[in-house]
Design an enzyme around this catalytic site. Structure first.
Site, PDB file in Angstrom:
ATOM      1  CD  GLU A   1     -13.205 -11.694  -3.171  1.00 29.32           C
ATOM      2  OE1 GLU A   1     -12.485 -12.099  -4.178  1.00 29.32           O
ATOM      3  OE2 GLU A   1     -14.101 -10.844  -3.243  1.00 29.32           O
TER       4      GLU A   1
ATOM      5  CG  HIS B   1       4.179  -1.617  -4.668  1.00 22.89           C
ATOM      6  ND1 HIS B   1       2.981  -2.253  -4.879  1.00 22.89           N
ATOM      7  CD2 HIS B   1       5.042  -2.363  -5.075  1.00 22.89           C
ATOM      8  CE1 HIS B   1       3.229  -3.403  -5.309  1.00 22.89           C
ATOM      9  NE2 HIS B   1       4.379  -3.843  -5.778  1.00 22.89           N
TER      10      HIS B   1
ATOM     11  CB  CYS C   1      12.379  20.436  -5.708  1.00 24.65           C
ATOM     12  SG  CYS C   1      13.451  20.595  -4.550  1.00 24.65           S
TER      13      CYS C   1
ATOM     14  CB  CYS D   1      13.372  17.053  -6.185  1.00 21.37           C
ATOM     15  SG  CYS D   1      14.102  18.142  -7.428  1.00 21.37           S
TER      16      CYS D   1
ATOM     17  CG  ASN E   1      -2.019  -1.019   1.101  1.00 16.71           C
ATOM     18  OD1 ASN E   1      -2.042  -1.638   0.035  1.00 16.71           O
ATOM     19  ND2 ASN E   1      -2.525  -1.515   2.272  1.00 16.71           N
TER      20      ASN E   1
HETATM   21  P1  NAD Z   1      -5.798  -5.875  -5.210  1.00 21.58           P
HETATM   22  O1  NAD Z   1      -6.744  -4.857  -5.300  1.00 21.58           O
HETATM   23  O2  NAD Z   1      -5.154  -6.742  -6.070  1.00 21.58           O
HETATM   24  O3  NAD Z   1      -6.603  -7.129  -3.890  1.00 21.58           O
HETATM   25  C1  NAD Z   1      -7.205  -6.845  -2.899  1.00 21.58           C
HETATM   26  C2  NAD Z   1      -7.477  -7.896  -2.076  1.00 21.58           C
HETATM   27  O4  NAD Z   1      -8.017  -7.576  -0.948  1.00 21.58           O
HETATM   28  C3  NAD Z   1      -8.409  -8.995  -2.618  1.00 21.58           C
HETATM   29  O5  NAD Z   1      -7.968 -10.272  -2.482  1.00 21.58           O
HETATM   30  C4  NAD Z   1      -9.445  -8.959  -1.616  1.00 21.58           C
HETATM   31  O6  NAD Z   1     -10.591  -9.896  -1.450  1.00 21.58           O
HETATM   32  C5  NAD Z   1      -8.971  -8.568  -0.452  1.00 21.58           C
HETATM   33  N1  NAD Z   1      -9.780  -7.763   0.525  1.00 21.58           N
HETATM   34  C6  NAD Z   1     -10.925  -7.067   0.262  1.00 21.58           C
HETATM   35  N2  NAD Z   1     -11.399  -6.269   1.371  1.00 21.58           N
HETATM   36  C7  NAD Z   1     -10.655  -7.005   2.328  1.00 21.58           C
HETATM   37  C8  NAD Z   1     -10.825  -6.733   3.668  1.00 21.58           C
HETATM   38  N3  NAD Z   1     -11.586  -5.924   4.171  1.00 21.58           N
HETATM   39  N4  NAD Z   1      -9.886  -7.448   4.497  1.00 21.58           N
HETATM   40  C9  NAD Z   1      -8.912  -8.330   4.045  1.00 21.58           C
HETATM   41  N5  NAD Z   1      -8.991  -8.564   2.532  1.00 21.58           N
HETATM   42  C10 NAD Z   1      -9.556  -7.893   1.871  1.00 21.58           C
HETATM   43  O7  NAD Z   1      -4.830  -5.498  -4.057  1.00 21.58           O
HETATM   44  P2  NAD Z   1      -3.084  -5.775  -3.947  1.00 21.58           P
HETATM   45  O8  NAD Z   1      -3.110  -7.385  -4.017  1.00 21.58           O
HETATM   46  O9  NAD Z   1      -2.732  -5.012  -2.937  1.00 21.58           O
HETATM   47  O10 NAD Z   1      -2.330  -5.306  -5.436  1.00 21.58           O
HETATM   48  C11 NAD Z   1      -2.638  -4.155  -5.974  1.00 21.58           C
HETATM   49  C12 NAD Z   1      -1.795  -3.298  -5.931  1.00 21.58           C
HETATM   50  O11 NAD Z   1      -2.488  -1.838  -5.926  1.00 21.58           O
HETATM   51  C13 NAD Z   1      -0.797  -3.059  -4.822  1.00 21.58           C
HETATM   52  O12 NAD Z   1       0.509  -2.821  -5.742  1.00 21.58           O
HETATM   53  C14 NAD Z   1      -1.219  -1.985  -4.007  1.00 21.58           C
HETATM   54  O13 NAD Z   1      -0.106  -0.944  -4.016  1.00 21.58           O
HETATM   55  C15 NAD Z   1      -2.199  -1.169  -5.040  1.00 21.58           C
HETATM   56  N6  NAD Z   1      -3.103  -0.299  -4.344  1.00 21.58           N
HETATM   57  C16 NAD Z   1      -3.010   0.303  -2.971  1.00 21.58           C
HETATM   58  C17 NAD Z   1      -3.937   0.820  -2.079  1.00 21.58           C
HETATM   59  C18 NAD Z   1      -3.621   1.579  -1.010  1.00 21.58           C
HETATM   60  O14 NAD Z   1      -2.448   1.956  -0.912  1.00 21.58           O
HETATM   61  N7  NAD Z   1      -4.475   1.431  -0.237  1.00 21.58           N
HETATM   62  C19 NAD Z   1      -5.306   0.931  -2.817  1.00 21.58           C
HETATM   63  C20 NAD Z   1      -5.482   0.229  -4.173  1.00 21.58           C
HETATM   64  C21 NAD Z   1      -4.263  -0.457  -4.920  1.00 21.58           C
END
Ligand code: NAD
Length: 246
Positions: free
Chosen positions: A214, A118, A147, A126, A101
């Site tokens: 899931e 990530h 910057c 910058c 995240n």
């Molecule tokens: P993804 O979107 O591919 O998958 C999300 C996963 O979270 C799914 O398997 C889903 O079933 C599960 N999920 C949904 N609600 C949940 C809950 N309440 N508790 C636990 N699990 C839950 O996400 P990913 O695998 O992190 O990959 C996507 C990319 O997107 C990553 O690189 C991430 O950096 C980026 N991303 C980041 C954010 C953020 O920073 N919050 C938000 C969206 C995407």
């Protein structure tokens, strides 16, 4: 489910060295949509357009429009799942969080050992002098922000078309090899190389426990067991059980 929560707490106590790998599902209950959520934010701001490195070099204001919307729309706060992980760290079990995240919510919850695999959307760097700007120090009134040396700032997240930062990569793989238990929370485990991290832990002998509403490609293959449910519900229950065992 109750049995699995008790089992996870017992395994955490026994393992002592725990690492968590978190994905966007971790922040879903804070109101930040995951990529897999239909509609809404990511459809409007498709990351493959708004967060592609080639787009940044041709239209640097574009990724910042996404960052601005991310901030304005969400005003997200850590949820009970983030707070529970911070508590497991304070209890001495959780050594590191490897997060995919880019939202700083683990740090806001009080976790101190966070590897940002990530990067972080809420930090700027910058491209001319390399100076970092923390959130709150970047004005988004005129885009792209600049910057003090007048160089253009890039959001310090890993864009599509970019490599994982070497330090985050090395630290993550080292933590995965050393841990005795890995919690894999809220990730669909399809975005590589992050998706390969649980396998590294498994091959080094760790127990892998998944928390996700899931099934994922890890379920029944890499994970020793999966607790089907939301992070914001399951993790506080694990903390309650850890306190009972203490
Ligand atoms: P993804 O979107 O591919 O998958 C999300 C996963 O979270 C799914 O398997 C889903 O079933 C599960 N999920 C949904 N609600 C949940 C809950 N309440 N508790 C636990 N699990 C839950 O996400 P990913 O695998 O992190 O990959 C996507 C990319 O997107 C990553 O690189 C991430 O950096 C980026 N991303 C980041 C954010 C953020 O920073 N919050 C938000 C969206 C995407």
């Amino acid at each position: 489910m109750e049995d699995l929560i008790k089992r996870a707490a017992r395994d955490i106590v026994e393992a002592k060295k725990v690492v968590a790998l978190t994905g966007s599902g971790m922040s879903a209950e804070s109101g930040i949509p995951t990529f897999r959520d239909q509609g809404g934010f990511w459809e409007k701001y498709n990351p493959e357009v708004y967060a592609h490195i080639d787009v940044f070099f041709s239209q640097p204001e574009k990724p910042w429009q996404m960052v601005k919307a991310f901030d304005q729309q969400l005003k997200a706060k850590p949820n009970p799942g983030h707070l529970a992980l911070a508590e497991i760290e304070k209890m001495g079990f959780l050594k590191e969080i490897i997060t995919q995240n880019v939202d700083s919510l683990h740090q806001q919850a009080g976790s101190t050992e966070v590897i940002e695999f990530h990067g972080n959307l809420r930090r700027g760097v910058c491209l001319v002098c390399g100076k970092y700007y923390e959130w709150g120090k970047i004005s988004l009134e005129v885009l792209p922000p600049r910057c003090e040396c007048n160089g253009i700032l890039k959001p310090d997240a890993v864009f599509f078309g970019e490599q994982i930062p070497e330090e985050a990569f090395q630290r993550s793989y080292e933590a995965s090899r050393k841990c005795k238990l890995m919690l894999v929370i809220g990730t669909s485990a399809i975005v590589y190389p992050a998706a390969g991290i649980p396998q590294v832990a498994k091959q080094a002998g760790a127990v892998v426990v998944e928390i996700n509403p899931e099934k994922t490609p890890l379920t029944n293959f890499i994970s020793d067991y999966s607790i089907i449910g939301k992070a914001g519900i399951i993790l506080p229950e694990i903390v309650r059980e850890l306190k009972r065992l203490a």
